[in-house]
Design a protein around this motif. Structure first.
Motif, short mmCIF file in Angstrom:
data_model
loop_
_atom_site.label_atom_id
_atom_site.label_comp_id
_atom_site.label_asym_id
_atom_site.label_seq_id
_atom_site.Cartn_x
_atom_site.Cartn_y
_atom_site.Cartn_z
N THR A 1 13.06 47.40 -38.07
CA THR A 1 13.92 48.14 -37.16
C THR A 1 14.69 49.24 -37.89
O THR A 1 14.97 49.12 -39.09
N THR A 2 15.04 50.30 -37.19
CA THR A 2 15.56 51.52 -37.80
C THR A 2 16.77 51.32 -38.73
O THR A 2 16.77 51.84 -39.85
N PRO A 3 17.83 50.59 -38.33
CA PRO A 3 18.97 50.45 -39.24
C PRO A 3 18.60 49.83 -40.58
O PRO A 3 19.09 50.26 -41.64
N VAL A 4 17.74 48.82 -40.55
CA VAL A 4 17.30 48.17 -41.79
C VAL A 4 16.42 49.12 -42.59
O VAL A 4 16.54 49.22 -43.82
N ALA A 5 15.52 49.84 -41.92
CA ALA A 5 14.61 50.76 -42.59
C ALA A 5 15.36 51.86 -43.33
O ALA A 5 15.00 52.21 -44.46
N ILE A 6 16.40 52.38 -42.70
CA ILE A 6 17.17 53.46 -43.33
C ILE A 6 17.83 52.99 -44.61
O ILE A 6 17.77 53.67 -45.65
N GLU A 7 18.47 51.83 -44.58
CA GLU A 7 19.15 51.31 -45.77
C GLU A 7 18.15 50.87 -46.83
O GLU A 7 18.37 51.09 -48.03
N ALA A 8 17.05 50.25 -46.40
CA ALA A 8 16.04 49.79 -47.35
C ALA A 8 15.37 50.97 -48.05
O ALA A 8 15.04 50.90 -49.24
N ALA A 9 15.15 52.06 -47.31
CA ALA A 9 14.53 53.24 -47.90
C ALA A 9 15.39 53.82 -49.02
O ALA A 9 14.86 54.25 -50.06
N VAL A 10 16.70 53.79 -48.83
CA VAL A 10 17.61 54.30 -49.86
C VAL A 10 17.49 53.48 -51.14
O VAL A 10 17.50 54.03 -52.25
N LEU A 11 17.32 52.17 -51.01
CA LEU A 11 17.25 51.28 -52.18
C LEU A 11 16.07 51.59 -53.09
O LEU A 11 16.15 51.40 -54.30
N ILE A 12 14.96 52.07 -52.50
CA ILE A 12 13.76 52.31 -53.32
C ILE A 12 13.43 53.79 -53.45
O ILE A 12 12.31 54.16 -53.83
N GLY A 13 14.38 54.64 -53.11
CA GLY A 13 14.18 56.07 -53.30
C GLY A 13 13.48 56.79 -52.18
O GLY A 13 12.89 57.86 -52.38
N GLY A 14 13.52 56.23 -50.97
CA GLY A 14 12.88 56.87 -49.82
C GLY A 14 13.81 57.84 -49.13
O GLY A 14 14.95 58.06 -49.54
N ASN A 15 13.30 58.44 -48.05
CA ASN A 15 14.05 59.42 -47.28
C ASN A 15 14.48 58.80 -45.95
O ASN A 15 13.62 58.50 -45.10
N PRO A 16 15.78 58.58 -45.73
CA PRO A 16 16.25 57.90 -44.52
C PRO A 16 15.83 58.55 -43.20
O PRO A 16 15.33 57.84 -42.31
N PRO A 17 15.98 59.87 -43.02
CA PRO A 17 15.54 60.46 -41.74
C PRO A 17 14.04 60.29 -41.51
O PRO A 17 13.60 60.01 -40.39
#
Length: 228
Positions: free
Chosen positions: A129-145
């Motif tokens: 789900t989007t809220p988890v994806a945004i925070e998880a992406a930050v942890l591994i160097g991804g792009n939140p948007p």
């Protein structure tokens, strides 16, 4: 709240209600409300010259209301708690394998296509789900948007094609169908599979939440192992 917020919310609600009626009258994976409503809203906003930036306040209000609305997913889970308890052990194994497979396949596919490391990291969170994806992406160097866009895309494709694929491989058990869709297509897929029956909806709701928890825990550990 600016002058476009309320009209944008009104347009979105009207289009979505119409999409639900369309899906009920012509039931098909290709009349999934989220798919048809998204396409129609994009056309309407484009024709009216309303940019995504101008639409954002309306989107934020509706996203905020999704929190209380999500609580409603607990109702089918409660009503079907017996079957969930009976199959909980194999379900946990299925969730673990499904979550790890989703992350791994996404990263390896983007790597095979020669996409950047940041793109690969972002694709790893597409199934939650989007809220988890945004925070998880930050942890591994991804792009939140971009992660949010991936989540929506994965959800729509899962809702449209997921039931078809499950039927093609002759998976007819309601519990298994709900588990598969909820694991890889979060809320969008859950809304579609819920139309098949209460068991599918209950299990998909549970799988959606569990997959988000599992992903947030294992992603920082598994990503370095599969990204080489």
């Amino acid at each position: 709240m600016d002058s476009l917020t309320l009209p944008s919310i009104f347009i979105t609600l009207i289009v979505y209600i119409a999409a639900i009626k369309l899906a009920k009258r012509f039931p098909s994976p290709f009349t999934t409300p989220i798919l048809t409503a998204t396409a129609v809203i994009i056309v309407i906003l484009s024709s009216l010259g309303i940019s995504y930036y101008q639409y954002t306040p309306a989107k934020d209000w509706m996203t905020f209301m999704l929190g209380p609305a999500t609580v409603a997913l607990a109702v089918p889970m409660y009503k079907n708690q017996k079957i969930i308890k009976d199959k909980l052990k194999p379900a946990v194994w299925g969730l673990m394998i499904g979550t790890i497979s989703t992350i791994t396949s996404a990263v390896w596919l983007t790597k095979a296509l020669g996409l950047s490391d940041r793109f690969q990291a972002t694709s790893a969170v597409k199934a939650v789900t989007t809220p988890v994806a945004i925070e998880a992406a930050v942890l591994i160097g991804g792009n939140p948007p971009l992660a949010a866009a991936f989540v929506i895309t994965a959800g729509i494709f899962g809702a449209v094609l997921g039931p078809i694929i499950l039927s093609l491989v002759k998976i007819t058990d309601p519990f298994s169908r709900g588990l598969g869709i909820g694991t890889v297509s979060h809320g969008i897929g859950t809304s579609q599979i819920m139309m098949e029956g209460p068991v599918q909806g209950a299990v998909s709701s549970l799988a959606m939440g569990a997959a988000a928890i599992i992903t947030s825990i294992i992603l920082p550990w598994i990503y370095p192992l599969i990204h080489f």
